[in-house]
Enzyme design. Sequence first.
Site, PDB file in Angstrom:
ATOM      1  N   ASP A  90       0.852  -1.192   0.000  1.00 17.10           N
ATOM      2  CA  ASP A  90       0.000   0.000   0.000  1.00 17.10           C
ATOM      3  C   ASP A  90       0.886   1.241   0.000  1.00 17.10           C
ATOM      4  O   ASP A  90       1.998   1.221   0.523  1.00 17.10           O
ATOM      5  CB  ASP A  90      -0.915   0.013   1.237  1.00 17.10           C
ATOM      6  CG  ASP A  90      -2.170   0.853   1.029  1.00 17.10           C
ATOM      7  OD1 ASP A  90      -3.268   0.258   0.895  1.00 17.10           O
ATOM      8  OD2 ASP A  90      -2.066   2.093   0.988  1.00 17.10           O
ATOM      9  N   ASN A 140      -5.316  -4.370  -6.829  1.00 18.17           N
ATOM     10  CA  ASN A 140      -6.548  -3.828  -6.259  1.00 18.17           C
ATOM     11  C   ASN A 140      -6.467  -2.341  -5.914  1.00 18.17           C
ATOM     12  O   ASN A 140      -7.502  -1.678  -5.824  1.00 18.17           O
ATOM     13  CB  ASN A 140      -6.878  -4.649  -4.999  1.00 18.17           C
ATOM     14  CG  ASN A 140      -7.931  -3.996  -4.156  1.00 18.17           C
ATOM     15  OD1 ASN A 140      -9.111  -3.998  -4.513  1.00 18.17           O
ATOM     16  ND2 ASN A 140      -7.524  -3.415  -3.033  1.00 18.17           N
ATOM     17  N   TYR A 174     -12.458   8.042 -13.736  1.00 21.83           N
ATOM     18  CA  TYR A 174     -12.622   6.735 -13.083  1.00 21.83           C
ATOM     19  C   TYR A 174     -13.204   5.724 -14.078  1.00 21.83           C
ATOM     20  O   TYR A 174     -12.743   4.594 -14.167  1.00 21.83           O
ATOM     21  CB  TYR A 174     -13.527   6.898 -11.863  1.00 21.83           C
ATOM     22  CG  TYR A 174     -13.587   5.688 -10.946  1.00 21.83           C
ATOM     23  CD1 TYR A 174     -12.579   5.450 -10.021  1.00 21.83           C
ATOM     24  CD2 TYR A 174     -14.647   4.788 -11.016  1.00 21.83           C
ATOM     25  CE1 TYR A 174     -12.635   4.353  -9.181  1.00 21.83           C
ATOM     26  CE2 TYR A 174     -14.704   3.683 -10.175  1.00 21.83           C
ATOM     27  CZ  TYR A 174     -13.698   3.479  -9.260  1.00 21.83           C
ATOM     28  OH  TYR A 174     -13.752   2.382  -8.430  1.00 21.83           O
ATOM     29  N   LYS A 232     -11.320   2.257 -15.255  1.00 20.97           N
ATOM     30  CA  LYS A 232     -11.872   0.933 -14.937  1.00 20.97           C
ATOM     31  C   LYS A 232     -12.262   0.172 -16.207  1.00 20.97           C
ATOM     32  O   LYS A 232     -12.168  -1.056 -16.249  1.00 20.97           O
ATOM     33  CB  LYS A 232     -13.059   1.077 -13.986  1.00 20.97           C
ATOM     34  CG  LYS A 232     -12.649   1.576 -12.589  1.00 20.97           C
ATOM     35  CD  LYS A 232     -11.653   0.663 -11.909  1.00 20.97           C
ATOM     36  CE  LYS A 232     -11.353   1.079 -10.478  1.00 20.97           C
ATOM     37  NZ  LYS A 232     -10.404   0.174  -9.790  1.00 20.97           N
ATOM     38  N   ILE A 283     -19.344  -0.525  -2.327  1.00 24.11           N
ATOM     39  CA  ILE A 283     -18.809  -1.283  -1.192  1.00 24.11           C
ATOM     40  C   ILE A 283     -18.443  -0.278  -0.099  1.00 24.11           C
ATOM     41  O   ILE A 283     -17.842   0.773  -0.379  1.00 24.11           O
ATOM     42  CB  ILE A 283     -17.555  -2.103  -1.603  1.00 24.11           C
ATOM     43  CG1 ILE A 283     -17.828  -2.938  -2.866  1.00 24.11           C
ATOM     44  CG2 ILE A 283     -17.103  -2.986  -0.432  1.00 24.11           C
ATOM     45  CD1 ILE A 283     -18.922  -3.973  -2.762  1.00 24.11           C
ATOM     46  N   THR A 341     -16.329   1.193   2.033  1.00 25.54           N
ATOM     47  CA  THR A 341     -14.892   1.299   2.332  1.00 25.54           C
ATOM     48  C   THR A 341     -14.509   2.777   2.387  1.00 25.54           C
ATOM     49  O   THR A 341     -15.332   3.652   2.137  1.00 25.54           O
ATOM     50  CB  THR A 341     -14.045   0.642   1.219  1.00 25.54           C
ATOM     51  OG1 THR A 341     -14.163   1.463   0.037  1.00 25.54           O
ATOM     52  CG2 THR A 341     -14.487  -0.774   0.905  1.00 25.54           C
TER      53      THR A 341
HETATM   54  N1  LIG Z   1     -15.705   0.837  -2.558  1.00 21.08           N
HETATM   55  C1  LIG Z   1     -16.371   0.809  -3.699  1.00 21.08           C
HETATM   56  O1  LIG Z   1     -17.580   1.163  -3.758  1.00 21.08           O
HETATM   57  C2  LIG Z   1     -15.690   0.312  -4.947  1.00 21.08           C
HETATM   58  C3  LIG Z   1     -16.486  -0.011  -6.052  1.00 21.08           C
HETATM   59  C4  LIG Z   1     -15.885  -0.471  -7.205  1.00 21.08           C
HETATM   60  C5  LIG Z   1     -14.508  -0.609  -7.256  1.00 21.08           C
HETATM   61  N2  LIG Z   1     -13.750  -0.273  -6.162  1.00 21.08           N
HETATM   62  C6  LIG Z   1     -12.302  -0.432  -6.275  1.00 21.08           C
HETATM   63  O2  LIG Z   1     -11.844  -1.251  -5.230  1.00 21.08           O
HETATM   64  C7  LIG Z   1     -10.439  -1.026  -5.039  1.00 21.08           C
HETATM   65  C8  LIG Z   1     -10.163  -0.926  -3.545  1.00 21.08           C
HETATM   66  O3  LIG Z   1     -10.799   0.238  -3.045  1.00 21.08           O
HETATM   67  P1  LIG Z   1     -11.565   0.249  -1.649  1.00 21.08           P
HETATM   68  O4  LIG Z   1     -13.006   0.425  -1.947  1.00 21.08           O
HETATM   69  O5  LIG Z   1     -11.135  -0.891  -0.794  1.00 21.08           O
HETATM   70  O6  LIG Z   1     -11.065   1.670  -1.093  1.00 21.08           O
HETATM   71  P2  LIG Z   1     -10.038   2.040   0.088  1.00 21.08           P
HETATM   72  O7  LIG Z   1      -9.807   3.494  -0.093  1.00 21.08           O
HETATM   73  O8  LIG Z   1     -10.557   1.548   1.376  1.00 21.08           O
HETATM   74  O9  LIG Z   1      -8.709   1.226  -0.259  1.00 21.08           O
HETATM   75  C9  LIG Z   1      -7.838   1.619  -1.296  1.00 21.08           C
HETATM   76  C10 LIG Z   1      -6.406   1.408  -0.826  1.00 21.08           C
HETATM   77  O10 LIG Z   1      -5.537   1.677  -1.939  1.00 21.08           O
HETATM   78  C11 LIG Z   1      -4.436   2.412  -1.443  1.00 21.08           C
HETATM   79  N3  LIG Z   1      -3.836   3.181  -2.536  1.00 21.08           N
HETATM   80  C12 LIG Z   1      -4.315   4.325  -3.091  1.00 21.08           C
HETATM   81  N4  LIG Z   1      -3.473   4.770  -4.023  1.00 21.08           N
HETATM   82  C13 LIG Z   1      -2.440   3.895  -4.068  1.00 21.08           C
HETATM   83  C14 LIG Z   1      -1.249   3.821  -4.826  1.00 21.08           C
HETATM   84  N5  LIG Z   1      -0.933   4.761  -5.726  1.00 21.08           N
HETATM   85  N6  LIG Z   1      -0.409   2.774  -4.622  1.00 21.08           N
HETATM   86  C15 LIG Z   1      -0.707   1.847  -3.694  1.00 21.08           C
HETATM   87  N7  LIG Z   1      -1.808   1.863  -2.918  1.00 21.08           N
HETATM   88  C16 LIG Z   1      -2.672   2.885  -3.113  1.00 21.08           C
HETATM   89  C17 LIG Z   1      -5.001   3.292  -0.349  1.00 21.08           C
HETATM   90  O11 LIG Z   1      -3.985   3.741   0.541  1.00 21.08           O
HETATM   91  C18 LIG Z   1      -5.996   2.359   0.308  1.00 21.08           C
HETATM   92  O12 LIG Z   1      -5.409   1.617   1.372  1.00 21.08           O
HETATM   93  C19 LIG Z   1     -10.128   0.231  -5.843  1.00 21.08           C
HETATM   94  O13 LIG Z   1      -9.505  -0.143  -7.064  1.00 21.08           O
HETATM   95  C20 LIG Z   1     -11.482   0.829  -6.129  1.00 21.08           C
HETATM   96  O14 LIG Z   1     -11.503   1.604  -7.314  1.00 21.08           O
HETATM   97  C21 LIG Z   1     -14.320   0.169  -5.016  1.00 21.08           C
END
Ligand SMILES: NC(=O)c1ccc[n+]([C@@H]2O[C@H](COP(=O)([O-])OP(=O)(O)OC[C@H]3O[C@@H](n4cnc5c(N)ncnc54)[C@H](O)[C@@H]3O)[C@@H](O)[C@H]2O)c1
Length: 251
Positions: free
Chosen positions: A36, A89, A154, A158, A187, A189
């Site tokens: 991370d 991820n 975004y 994606k 989700i 988060t």
């Molecule tokens: N939460 C949602 O509704 C949702 C929906 C669809 C897709 N996603 C995708 O799920 C994935 C995880 O997101 P999440 O929802 O767990 O959010 P989150 O913000 O809880 O977790 C994302 C993590 O990625 C880390 N991060 C950010 N930029 C980074 C970088 N340049 N290098 C390394 N780490 C980095 C952050 O520090 C964080 O710990 C993402 O790709 C997000 O686009 C999330």
Amino acid sequence: MRFENKVVIVTGAGSGIGRASALRFAREGARVTVADVNEAAAQETVRQIEAEGGTAIAHPVDVSEWSQVEALVQDTVSRWGRLDVMFNNAGIGNPPQSLLELSLEAYHRTIAVNQHGVFYGIRAAAQAMRDSGGVIVNTASVYGFVADRRHIPYHASKAAVVMMTKAAALELARYNIRVVAIAPGLIDTGIVTGWKAHPEVWATVQSAQMRRRAGTPEEVADVVTFLASDEASFVNGSVIFVDDGAASFKR
Ligand SMILES: NC(=O)c1ccc[n+]([C@@H]2O[C@H](COP(=O)([O-])OP(=O)(O)OC[C@H]3O[C@@H](n4cnc5c(N)ncnc54)[C@H](O)[C@@H]3O)[C@@H](O)[C@H]2O)c1
């Protein structure tokens, strides 16, 4: 214990979907590199894994930098001798703004992390897995398929993950490397914390799911670990929705 003797890298594992997945992989026997950009958050995930008796190390990485992703994979292979699963991820949202207002910096950063970061992860993992095979799981999104006018960067990033997944699966099949993706809906988060602060917005985005609720990171981790396991050995090049139907209907 589907991941006994397996080595797994999870990016974005300091929070949300990545943390839940890292914990789940470790619970099922994997040695996990918790990667991370937020090193303290990665350390906290490692602490939680170790508290459960699992094995993990934290690795700081900015996935938008090829040299850092390459080092992440090389350090993992040096430490544990192999790489079986790469979960690309890590991702960021962009501020919900019209393209007329959105800064070019925000556009480029979203593409750099969400698109280039996944490409770098696929590339580095493939180099490490070409003799041994393996599984690469990428995090796409419902927003790779369904448009909202305020999230163009975004969406672009994606949609790119969706097509990179298919093309990489085709290219890497000869090395027995499967490449799949998940497309989560809403989700609960850190990435959506801003929406939760506004109850009306939160209710609206929740209603995009058939049962009007956000999913949990654990519900996504269940699917990620299934896809990465031998139980999904004939799943390849696929994008699996984890969205309570969000991509399938209009309310
Ligand atoms: N939460 C949602 O509704 C949702 C929906 C669809 C897709 N996603 C995708 O799920 C994935 C995880 O997101 P999440 O929802 O767990 O959010 P989150 O913000 O809880 O977790 C994302 C993590 O990625 C880390 N991060 C950010 N930029 C980074 C970088 N340049 N290098 C390394 N780490 C980095 C952050 O520090 C964080 O710990 C993402 O790709 C997000 O686009 C999330």
